[in-house]
Design a protein around this motif. Structure first.
Motif, PDB file in Angstrom:
ATOM      1  N   ALA A 113      10.153   8.596 -72.495  1.00  0.00           N
ATOM      2  CA  ALA A 113       9.696   8.661 -71.141  1.00  0.00           C
ATOM      3  C   ALA A 113      11.078   9.175 -70.390  1.00  0.00           C
ATOM      4  CB  ALA A 113       9.320   7.511 -70.488  1.00  0.00           C
ATOM      5  N   ALA A 114      12.429   8.876 -70.843  1.00  0.00           N
ATOM      6  CA  ALA A 114      13.482   9.089 -70.238  1.00  0.00           C
ATOM      7  C   ALA A 114      13.640  10.546 -70.490  1.00  0.00           C
ATOM      8  CB  ALA A 114      14.772   8.285 -70.667  1.00  0.00           C
ATOM      9  N   HIS A 115      13.435  11.047 -71.525  1.00  0.00           N
ATOM     10  CA  HIS A 115      13.724  12.519 -71.689  1.00  0.00           C
ATOM     11  C   HIS A 115      12.879  13.285 -70.929  1.00  0.00           C
ATOM     12  CE1 HIS A 115      16.709  13.404 -74.934  1.00  0.00           C
ATOM     13  NE2 HIS A 115      16.516  11.957 -75.362  1.00  0.00           N
ATOM     14  N   GLN A 151      23.736  17.679 -71.588  1.00  0.00           N
ATOM     15  CA  GLN A 151      23.861  16.837 -70.629  1.00  0.00           C
ATOM     16  C   GLN A 151      22.719  15.765 -70.113  1.00  0.00           C
ATOM     17  OE1 GLN A 151      25.284  20.030 -70.503  1.00  0.00           O
ATOM     18  NE2 GLN A 151      27.044  19.017 -71.475  1.00  0.00           N
ATOM     19  N   TRP A 152      21.550  16.646 -70.172  1.00  0.00           N
ATOM     20  CA  TRP A 152      20.336  16.002 -69.818  1.00  0.00           C
ATOM     21  C   TRP A 152      19.923  14.785 -70.931  1.00  0.00           C
ATOM     22  CZ3 TRP A 152      17.645  15.230 -65.799  1.00  0.00           C
ATOM     23  CH2 TRP A 152      16.111  14.549 -66.095  1.00  0.00           C
ATOM     24  N   GLN A 153      20.288  15.335 -72.114  1.00  0.00           N
ATOM     25  CA  GLN A 153      19.987  14.460 -73.218  1.00  0.00           C
ATOM     26  C   GLN A 153      20.770  13.380 -73.113  1.00  0.00           C
ATOM     27  OE1 GLN A 153      20.337  16.820 -76.595  1.00  0.00           O
ATOM     28  NE2 GLN A 153      18.906  18.453 -75.916  1.00  0.00           N
ATOM     29  N   GLN A 154      22.032  13.341 -72.826  1.00  0.00           N
ATOM     30  CA  GLN A 154      23.023  12.361 -72.663  1.00  0.00           C
ATOM     31  C   GLN A 154      22.433  11.321 -71.782  1.00  0.00           C
ATOM     32  OE1 GLN A 154      26.430  14.818 -72.219  1.00  0.00           O
ATOM     33  NE2 GLN A 154      27.013  14.245 -74.074  1.00  0.00           N
ATOM     34  N   TYR A 155      21.991  11.904 -70.519  1.00  0.00           N
ATOM     35  CA  TYR A 155      21.824  11.206 -69.253  1.00  0.00           C
ATOM     36  C   TYR A 155      20.416  10.719 -69.811  1.00  0.00           C
ATOM     37  CZ  TYR A 155      18.984  10.533 -64.980  1.00  0.00           C
ATOM     38  OH  TYR A 155      18.134  10.121 -63.870  1.00  0.00           O
ATOM     39  N   ALA A 156      19.604  11.044 -70.328  1.00  0.00           N
ATOM     40  CA  ALA A 156      18.297  10.267 -70.822  1.00  0.00           C
ATOM     41  C   ALA A 156      18.544   9.228 -71.417  1.00  0.00           C
ATOM     42  CB  ALA A 156      17.114  11.362 -71.474  1.00  0.00           C
ATOM     43  N   GLU A 157      19.267   9.399 -72.428  1.00  0.00           N
ATOM     44  CA  GLU A 157      19.534   8.389 -73.538  1.00  0.00           C
ATOM     45  C   GLU A 157      20.393   7.069 -72.676  1.00  0.00           C
ATOM     46  OE1 GLU A 157      21.956  10.296 -76.518  1.00  0.00           O
ATOM     47  OE2 GLU A 157      20.152  11.425 -77.215  1.00  0.00           O
ATOM     48  N   ARG A 158      21.120   7.554 -71.791  1.00  0.00           N
ATOM     49  CA  ARG A 158      21.702   6.234 -70.958  1.00  0.00           C
ATOM     50  C   ARG A 158      20.591   5.756 -70.162  1.00  0.00           C
ATOM     51  NH1 ARG A 158      25.766   9.537 -71.828  1.00  0.00           N
ATOM     52  NH2 ARG A 158      28.135   8.876 -71.566  1.00  0.00           N
ATOM     53  N   SER A 159      19.700   6.519 -69.661  1.00  0.00           N
ATOM     54  CA  SER A 159      18.578   6.040 -68.824  1.00  0.00           C
ATOM     55  C   SER A 159      17.681   5.043 -69.373  1.00  0.00           C
ATOM     56  CB  SER A 159      17.932   7.193 -68.087  1.00  0.00           C
ATOM     57  OG  SER A 159      16.813   6.743 -67.282  1.00  0.00           O
ATOM     58  N   ARG A 162      18.465   1.340 -69.332  1.00  0.00           N
ATOM     59  CA  ARG A 162      18.672   0.777 -68.080  1.00  0.00           C
ATOM     60  C   ARG A 162      17.582   0.560 -67.514  1.00  0.00           C
ATOM     61  NH1 ARG A 162      23.432   5.309 -66.417  1.00  0.00           N
ATOM     62  NH2 ARG A 162      25.087   4.387 -67.610  1.00  0.00           N
ATOM     63  N   GLY A 163      17.532  -0.767 -66.801  1.00  0.00           N
ATOM     64  CA  GLY A 163      16.598  -1.394 -65.986  1.00  0.00           C
ATOM     65  C   GLY A 163      17.023  -1.214 -64.410  1.00  0.00           C
ATOM     66  N   PRO A 164      16.279  -1.719 -63.610  1.00  0.00           N
ATOM     67  CA  PRO A 164      16.733  -1.801 -62.039  1.00  0.00           C
ATOM     68  C   PRO A 164      18.120  -2.527 -61.905  1.00  0.00           C
ATOM     69  CG  PRO A 164      14.427  -2.539 -62.492  1.00  0.00           C
ATOM     70  CD  PRO A 164      14.847  -2.324 -63.815  1.00  0.00           C
ATOM     71  N   GLN A 165      18.525  -3.601 -62.662  1.00  0.00           N
ATOM     72  CA  GLN A 165      19.815  -4.305 -62.412  1.00  0.00           C
ATOM     73  C   GLN A 165      20.835  -3.244 -62.813  1.00  0.00           C
ATOM     74  OE1 GLN A 165      19.526  -7.918 -64.436  1.00  0.00           O
ATOM     75  NE2 GLN A 165      19.034  -9.035 -62.809  1.00  0.00           N
ATOM     76  N   GLN A 166      20.708  -2.565 -63.980  1.00  0.00           N
ATOM     77  CA  GLN A 166      21.819  -1.744 -64.438  1.00  0.00           C
ATOM     78  C   GLN A 166      21.963  -0.419 -63.503  1.00  0.00           C
ATOM     79  OE1 GLN A 166      19.390  -2.802 -66.332  1.00  0.00           O
ATOM     80  NE2 GLN A 166      20.745  -4.566 -67.456  1.00  0.00           N
ATOM     81  N   TRP A 167      20.731   0.041 -62.869  1.00  0.00           N
ATOM     82  CA  TRP A 167      21.021   1.142 -62.069  1.00  0.00           C
ATOM     83  C   TRP A 167      21.486   0.792 -60.876  1.00  0.00           C
ATOM     84  CZ3 TRP A 167      21.260   5.682 -63.291  1.00  0.00           C
ATOM     85  CH2 TRP A 167      20.608   6.476 -64.326  1.00  0.00           C
ATOM     86  N   GLN A 168      21.126  -0.441 -60.428  1.00  0.00           N
ATOM     87  CA  GLN A 168      21.758  -1.032 -59.013  1.00  0.00           C
ATOM     88  C   GLN A 168      23.253  -0.973 -59.205  1.00  0.00           C
ATOM     89  OE1 GLN A 168      20.130  -2.286 -55.854  1.00  0.00           O
ATOM     90  NE2 GLN A 168      22.152  -1.287 -55.605  1.00  0.00           N
TER      91      GLN A 168
END
Length: 267
Positions: A113-115, A151-159, A162-168
Motif C-alpha cells: 500500500a505504501a508503494h 527515492q519513492w521506494q525509500q519514501y514508501a519503505e519509511r512510510s 509509520r502510523g499517525p504518531q510517527q507522522w505527527q
C-alpha cells in the motif's frame, strides 16, 4: 498394493510410493539409524516389513508437524517419552510461527500500500497532522512524478513503518523548520549567507525523514517549491516570498558546493 507382513517386505521404491516420501529420504533415515529396514534381499537391497512401515508412518506424521529427526528418534525409541508433552511443545512453536507469519503478511500489505499510495493515512488524518493547507492529493501527485525512482521506494519503505504518531513527529519537525525559514525571511537574511546556508542544510536533514536528499535533488525541489502553484501557495502562506527565498537560498548553497543550479538534475 497388497498388505505387507513381517515375513516379506516392500522395496524402497514401493515404500516411497506408498508413504509419499522420497527414496533419498528413506536412504537418509536408514543411514542415520532412524528407520532401518528389517530385511535385505540376497542382492543386498532393502526390504521394509509391516513393523518398519508402522515406524515410517509415525516418522512421516511427526515430520509433517515440524519435529526434527533427533526429537522423533527420542519419541520412537524411548518408551518413557511423554509424547503429548512433546506435541504440546511443538504446537506452541507452530503457534508462534503462525503469529510471525501473520505479522509478516500485515507488513507486506502495508509495504504494498505504501508503494502504491505513499501515505497510509486517510485524508482526514493527513489534514489533522499536516494542517489545513495540506493537500491530500500531494502524495498521489508525487507518486505520478517520482514513482519510478529509488527515492519513492525509500519514501514508501519509511512510510510503511509509520502510523499517525510517527507522522505527527515528522510534521512537527517540518513545522519547526518552516517557522525558522519564515523568521529568516522576516529578519532579512540574505540567500548565501551563513545563516541561510545553515537553514538549507537543516532542510536537507529534515527532508531525510522522507528519503536521502542530495544537493542536486534539493535544487530540483527548490525549483518546484517556487514554480508549482500548490507548493508556492504553501510556502508563501507561511510567509510572503518564502518560496522564492528558499529556492534562491538552495541555489546559493549549491553554488558554494560546486553545483550549477541551472544544470542540476534529479540525481
Amino acid at each position: 498394493m497388497p498388505e505387507v507382513t513381517d515375513a516379506d517386505g516392500l522395496t524402497v521404491g514401493q515404500v516411497s510410493a506408498r508413504l509419499g516420501v522420497t527414496v533419498r529420504a528413506l536412504h537418509h533415515w536408514d543411514d542415520v539409524g532412524l528407520a532401518r529396514p528389517s530385511l535385505r534381499t540376497t542382492g543386498g537391497y532393502r526390504l521394509y516389513t509391516a513393523g518398519d512401515l508402522e515406524r515410517l508412518h509415525r516418522i512421516v506424521v511427526y515430520r509433517e508437524i515440524g519435529l526434527g529427526l533427533d526429537r522423533i528418534r527420542a519419541i520412537l525409541n524411548d518408551p518413557t517419552e511423554d509424547v503429548p508433552a512433546a506435541l504440546r511443545a511443538q504446537r506452541a512453536q507452530v503457534a508462534e510461527r503462525i503469529d510471525r507469519l501473520r505479522q509478516l503478511d500485515a507488513g507486506l500489505d502495508r509495504m504494498i500500500a505504501a508503494h502504491e499510495r505513499g501515505l497510509l493515512l486517510d485524508a482526514e488524518e493527513q489534514t489533522t497532522i499536516f494542517g489545513p493547507t495540506w493537500n491530500p492529493d500531494w502524495p498521489a501527485q508525487a507518486r505520478r512524478r517520482y514513482g519510478d525512482t529509488t527515492q519513492w521506494q525509500q519514501y514508501a519503505e519509511r512510510s510503511a513503518s509509520r502510523g499517525p504518531q510517527q507522522w505527527q513527529a515528522v510534521a512537527d519537525t517540518v513545522a519547526a523548520l518552516d517557522r525558522a525559514l519564515a523568521d529568516a525571511v522576516a529578519a532579512g537574511v540574505e540567500p548565501g549567507s551563513p545563516e541561510a546556508n545553515r537553514l538549507v542544510e537543516r532542510h536537507r536533514t529534515v527532508f531525510a525523514s522522507y528519503f536521502p536528499l542530495t544537493r542536486q535533488m534539493q535544487v530540483c525541489l527548490g525549483r518546484t517549491y517556487e514554480a508549482d502553484p500548490g507548493f508556492a501557495a504553501h510556502y508563501d502562506g507561511i510567509h510572503p516570498g518564502l518560496a522564492t527565498w528558499l529556492r534562491r537560498s538552495i541555489d546559493a548553497s549549491a553554488r558554494a558546493h560546486g553545483i550549477d543550479p541551472d544544470t542540476a538534475t534529479w540525481q
